[in-house]
Design an enzyme around this catalytic site. Structure first.
Site, PDB file in Angstrom:
ATOM      1  N   GLY A  50      -3.777  -0.788  -2.253  1.00 24.19           N
ATOM      2  CA  GLY A  50      -4.534   0.457  -2.147  1.00 24.19           C
ATOM      3  C   GLY A  50      -5.257   0.714  -3.453  1.00 24.19           C
ATOM      4  O   GLY A  50      -4.987   0.068  -4.466  1.00 24.19           O
TER       5      GLY A  50
ATOM      6  N   GLU B 204       5.438  -2.733  -6.035  1.00 26.94           N
ATOM      7  CA  GLU B 204       5.309  -1.318  -6.387  1.00 26.94           C
ATOM      8  C   GLU B 204       6.322  -0.799  -7.405  1.00 26.94           C
ATOM      9  O   GLU B 204       6.027   0.131  -8.148  1.00 26.94           O
ATOM     10  CB  GLU B 204       5.376  -0.450  -5.125  1.00 26.94           C
TER      11      GLU B 204
ATOM     12  N   GLY C   1      -1.081  -2.175   0.082  1.00 23.41           N
ATOM     13  CA  GLY C   1      -1.897  -1.701   1.206  1.00 23.41           C
ATOM     14  C   GLY C   1      -2.400  -2.812   2.103  1.00 23.41           C
ATOM     15  O   GLY C   1      -2.614  -2.607   3.301  1.00 23.41           O
TER      16      GLY C   1
END
Length: 375
Positions: free
Chosen positions: A87, A158, A135
């Protein structure tokens, strides 16, 4: 002379078509044969997903799902490097610091799209050629078919930036065999090529050079069923011999992963790794020591709870966690250290697992009332 309303429709139709052919658009949405094709088109940004791309893909996906003339949906990325590297983290960071509501809208939109893919009635084929992280995993892994190539690089990294493996990671990671998903989600370990298939993330492996032909054959299928598509993908996989003989990269560590990552708490996982003392265990310890302690605790609980939840329940839970992370410290510090200053030495707060209280973790999972994600 065209009646005004018709004229408007013609102009809109024309704009829509010219937009589809516009190679500068961030996402290309086109219909070819019986296939709806989504092309992520930000090669310089490794096709990272931003809010406007999500806003374009979602309604188109829903339209194709209802359209009797659309039989399958294909998603791919442009450029030689990435399917989708994640993302748009920088935009999130700026929005979060400015108190902009994009931090709600982006995650709502992204998770809504993940759910639309996971519930899509039409066969959905993701060609995950190149980097597929964060993402990018969200817009591929929940579909029916995920085609990896020798260029695929999969990771959910992440925890290194003060986040957690979201986009439905709480759903698909604990469903991988044994504790592989816990291992991948906590350490951000990278899988390449055929290993993405062997781990159970991809459904097929096809050589990168064969993808254009595969796409052509998919488009040419006449009102195909999922079985027809699977047969075609299987036939391509049979013709792809790159790395065929290679063993799964985690093969020799599977037993260790299953026992070490089955502990009920992060502290216990760390203790088990220290007691194990093998080169593999030491390496994982070093990796975990670099991650945000808060992220590690959130992630372990996310995966443990997600193992028995539906995709919708997982995404609702993850939305709560995303908002907690946006209000916290570690996400901004992680992005600074990894992406902005690139000094790779984030100063986490709190700096140790022991200092991340159960009460704090509990609060991150609490419902948000009217602000909860509605799917």
């Amino acid at each position: 002379r065209l009646k005004p309303i018709n004229r408007m429709q013609v102009i809109l139709q024309h704009l829509k078509m010219s937009n589809q052919a516009d190679s500068t658009a961030e996402v290309l949405l086109e219909k070819r044969g019986g296939a709806g094709i989504i092309t992520l088109n930000r090669p310089k940004a490794l096709n990272a997903l931003n809010h406007s791309m999500i806003q374009q893909i979602y309604p188109q996906l829903k339209m194709w799902e209802q359209d009797p003339e659309t039989f399958l949906i294909i998603i791919k990325g442009t450029g030689a490097k990435a399917f989708c590297a994640g993302g748009d983290i920088r935009a999130m960071t700026e929005a979060g610091k400015a108190g902009d509501k994009l931090v709600q809208d982006f995650f709502r939109g992204e998770y809504g799209l993940n759910n639309a893919i996971g519930t899509c009635k039409k066969p959905y084929v993701a060609l995950i050629d190149g980097i597929t992280m964060g993402g990018g995993v969200g817009v591929s892994v929940h579909g029916h078919f995920r085609v990896a190539t020798e260029k695929t690089l999969f990771a959910m990294p992440e925890t290194a930036i003060g986040l957690f493996p979201d986009v439905g990671g709480g759903y698909f990671l604990p469903r991988l065999s044994g504790k592989i998903g816990y291992f991948l989600g906590l350490t951000g370990y990278r899988l390449k090529g055929r290993d993405v298939l062997k781990a159970g993330i991809a459904t097929h492996f096809v050589e990168s050079g064969k993808l254009p032909a595969l796409e052509k054959d998919l488009i040419a299928l006449k009102s195909p069923s999922k079985e027809n598509i699977a047969d075609l993908l299987n036939s391509y996989q049979k013709k792809s011999t790159i790395d065929q003989e290679k063993k799964f990269v985690l093969d020799e560590h599977i037993e260790k992963i299953n026992s070490l990552f089955s502990a009920n708490s992060m502290e216990e996982i760390v203790k088990k790794l220290k007691q194990d003392g093998s080169p593999f265990a030491i390496k994982q310890l070093e990796t975990l020591n670099k991650m945000s302690p808060t992220s590690l605790k959130l992630t372990l609980r996310q995966l443990r709870e997600g193992a028995s939840m539906s995709l919708q329940e997982v995404l609702t839970m993850e939305y709560r966690l995303s908002q907690a992370c946006m209000k916290g410290h570690d996400f901004y510090e992680g992005v600074r250290a990894v992406l902005i200053d690139k000094d790779q030495s984030p100063r986490w707060k709190p700096p140790t697992l022991e200092e991340v209280s159960d009460e704090f973790v509990d609060n991150c999972f609490k419902p948000l009332g009217n602000d909860d994600l509605k799917l």
